[in-house]
Design an enzyme around this catalytic site. Structure first.
Site, PDB file in Angstrom:
ATOM      1  N   GLY A  12       0.800  -1.222   0.000  1.00  0.00           N
ATOM      2  CA  GLY A  12       0.000   0.000   0.000  1.00  0.00           C
ATOM      3  C   GLY A  12       0.833   1.272   0.000  1.00  0.00           C
ATOM      4  N   GLN A  13       0.130   2.393   0.046  1.00  0.00           N
ATOM      5  CA  GLN A  13       0.786   3.696  -0.077  1.00  0.00           C
ATOM      6  C   GLN A  13       1.845   3.916   1.008  1.00  0.00           C
ATOM      7  OE1 GLN A  13      -1.502   7.114   0.977  1.00  0.00           O
ATOM      8  NE2 GLN A  13      -0.097   8.564   0.016  1.00  0.00           N
ATOM      9  N   ASP A  35       1.604  -8.888   2.041  1.00  0.00           N
ATOM     10  CA  ASP A  35       0.314  -8.306   1.652  1.00  0.00           C
ATOM     11  C   ASP A  35      -0.589  -9.444   1.218  1.00  0.00           C
ATOM     12  OD1 ASP A  35      -1.768  -6.484   0.589  1.00  0.00           O
ATOM     13  OD2 ASP A  35      -0.191  -4.980   0.777  1.00  0.00           O
ATOM     14  N   TYR A 143     -14.668   3.886   8.824  1.00  0.00           N
ATOM     15  CA  TYR A 143     -13.211   3.926   8.978  1.00  0.00           C
ATOM     16  C   TYR A 143     -12.839   4.635  10.292  1.00  0.00           C
ATOM     17  CZ  TYR A 143      -8.417   5.473   7.928  1.00  0.00           C
ATOM     18  OH  TYR A 143      -7.069   5.741   7.971  1.00  0.00           O
ATOM     19  N   ILE A 173      -1.826  11.821   3.709  1.00  0.00           N
ATOM     20  CA  ILE A 173      -0.402  11.653   3.394  1.00  0.00           C
ATOM     21  C   ILE A 173      -0.182  11.776   1.883  1.00  0.00           C
ATOM     22  CG2 ILE A 173       1.611  10.143   3.605  1.00  0.00           C
ATOM     23  CD1 ILE A 173       0.524  10.752   6.330  1.00  0.00           C
TER      24      ILE A 173
END
Ligand code: SER
Length: 318
Positions: A12-13, A35, A143, A173
Site C-alpha cells: 500500500g501507499q 500483503d 473507517y 499523506i
C-alpha cells in the site's frame, strides 16, 4: 532489541515506503514485506515478500514464527471513502487484523506493534481548529469508528497486558511512489498527477475544504521516531495527534500554478465532501513534539516542488 520486522499491507501507499525505509535502516533481511496479493511489483521484487491475509491469525503467526519476527507494522486497512461503500468489510478487516496482532503481542510471540490511527477519529462535534489531543471524538465514518475503537483497544492491551503498541493519527499523506486507495484525502495526490498529464483537475472536494496534510517523508520519519523512542517517552498508548501542514484545494492549486502557470482546477464535490467536512482543519500535536521530539519538515511549496519533479520523471520514463 534488534528489530526483526513484519510489515502487513506492504504493497500500500504507506506500507511500501515504510518497507524501503526500514530496510535501509535495519538491513534488507531484517524486514519482511507482506500483503494479501502481489499488487505492488516493486515491493514484491525488492526483498523477502510473503502473502499474508491480515484477517487470518494463523497465517500471520506462521509468518512470525518462520521469520522470527519481533515487531509488526500493521498497515493494512480499508480507508474512509471505500469504507462507506463496504461498511462491514471495513469493520472486519480493520478490527480483525488489529486484534490478531495485539493478541500475538499479548501471547508474547512478538514484542512491539505499530498501528496507524487517523484524523478520521474526529467528527463534526470536535473543535475544528488546532484540534487537541484529548477532545470530543464522534467519528461519522466506519473507517473513523474502527480507528477510534482500535485506539481504545491499543491502550487497553498496553495497560492490561503490557503490550508495547505505538500509534499515530496520520493526517492526509501525500506521496508519489505508490498511489493511495480509497481515502478522502486522495485528491491531494491526484491533483499532481493530473497537473502533469492534463494541466487540469476536477476536485471532488470544494475549494475551501481545509484538511491536515503531510508529506510521506515526514510521515515515515514520525513512524520511525515513535518506534525507536524510549518506552517511557511514549506516554500516550492510544494514538498521538500528528501534524504537518493544513491547506485547501484552492491553496494547493495556487502552489501548482507557481510551477505550471496554465494549470486549471474545477470543483465537483461528491460524497467525500461530507467526510472531509466532518474532519478537523488543523491539529495540535504538541504532545508528540514534547514526548519524543516530533518535528515536521515539509511546507506546501516544498511538497508541490517534490511531487511535480518526481512525478514528472516517472511519467517521462513511462
Ligand atoms: N487519508 C485517510 C483517508 O482519507 C485518512 O486517514 O481516508
Amino acid at each position: 532489541m534488534n528489530p526483526k520486522i513484519l510489515i502487513i499491507g506492504a504493497c500500500g501507499q504507506i506500507g511500501s515506503e515504510l518497507t524501503y525505509k526500514l530496510r535501509a535502516l535495519y538491513g534488507e533481511e531484517k524486514v519482511i514485506a507482506s500483503d494479501i496479493s502481489y499488487s505492488n511489483i516493486d515491493i514484491v521484487n525488492s526483498g523477502i515478500f510473503e502473502i499474508v491475509d491480515a484477517q487470518d491469525y494463523a497465517a500471520i503467526k506462521i509468518c512470525v514464527e518462520k521469520h522470527r519476527i519481533n515487531t509488526i507494522y500493521l498497515m493494512a486497512a480499508i480507508l474512509s471513502a471505500t469504507g462507506e461503500k463496504y461498511p462491514m468489510k471495513a469493520w472486519d478487516l480493520n478490527m480483525n487484523s488489529l486484534f490478531h496482532v495485539l493478541n500475538l503481542a499479548k501471547a508474547k510471540f512478538i514484542k512491539k506493534v505499530f498501528w496507524p490511527s487517523s484524523i478520521a477519529v474526529y467528527g463534526t462535534t470536535t473543535p475544528k481548529e488546532n484540534t487537541p489531543q484529548y477532545t470530543v471524538m464522534e467519528p461519522s465514518t466506519v473507517y473513523g469508528i474502527t480507528k477510534q475503537v482500535g485506539e481504545r483497544w491499543c491502550e487497553y492491551y498496553h495497560n492490561k497486558y503490557g503490550v508495547d503498541v505505538r500509534s499515530l493519527r496520520y493526517p492526509g499523506i501525500i506521496s508519489w511512489k505508490t498511489l493511495p486507495g480509497g481515502g478522502t484525502t486522495d485528491y491531494a495526490i491526484e491533483i499532481y498527477h493530473k497537473a502533469i498529464t492534463e494541466k487540469k483537475y476536477e476536485c471532488f472536494l470544494n475549494e475551501n475544504t481545509e484538511l491536515p496534510m503531510m508529506f510521506m517523508d515526514d510521515a515515515i520519519k514520525a513512524t520511525v521516531d515513535i518506534m525507536s523512542a524510549k518506552d517511557e517517552d511514549v506516554k500516550i498508548r492510544s494514538s498521538y495527534n500528528l501534524a504537518g501542514i493544513s491547506f485547501t484545494p484552492k491553496e494547493q492549486a495556487e502552489s501548482i500554478k507557481h510551477q505550471i502557470s496554465d494549470f486549471t482546477i474545477t470543483y465537483k464535490p461528491d460524497f467525500r465532501q461530507d467526510i472531509a467536512d466532518s474532519w478537523p482543519k488543523s491539529i495540535d500535536d504538541s504532545c508528540a513534539r514534547e514526548d519524543w521530539n516530533w518535528k515536521h519538515d515539509f511546507s506546501l511549496e516544498q511538497i508541490t516542488k517534490e511531487m511535480l519533479t518526481q512525478l514528472g520523471e516517472k511519467y517521462k520514463k513511462a
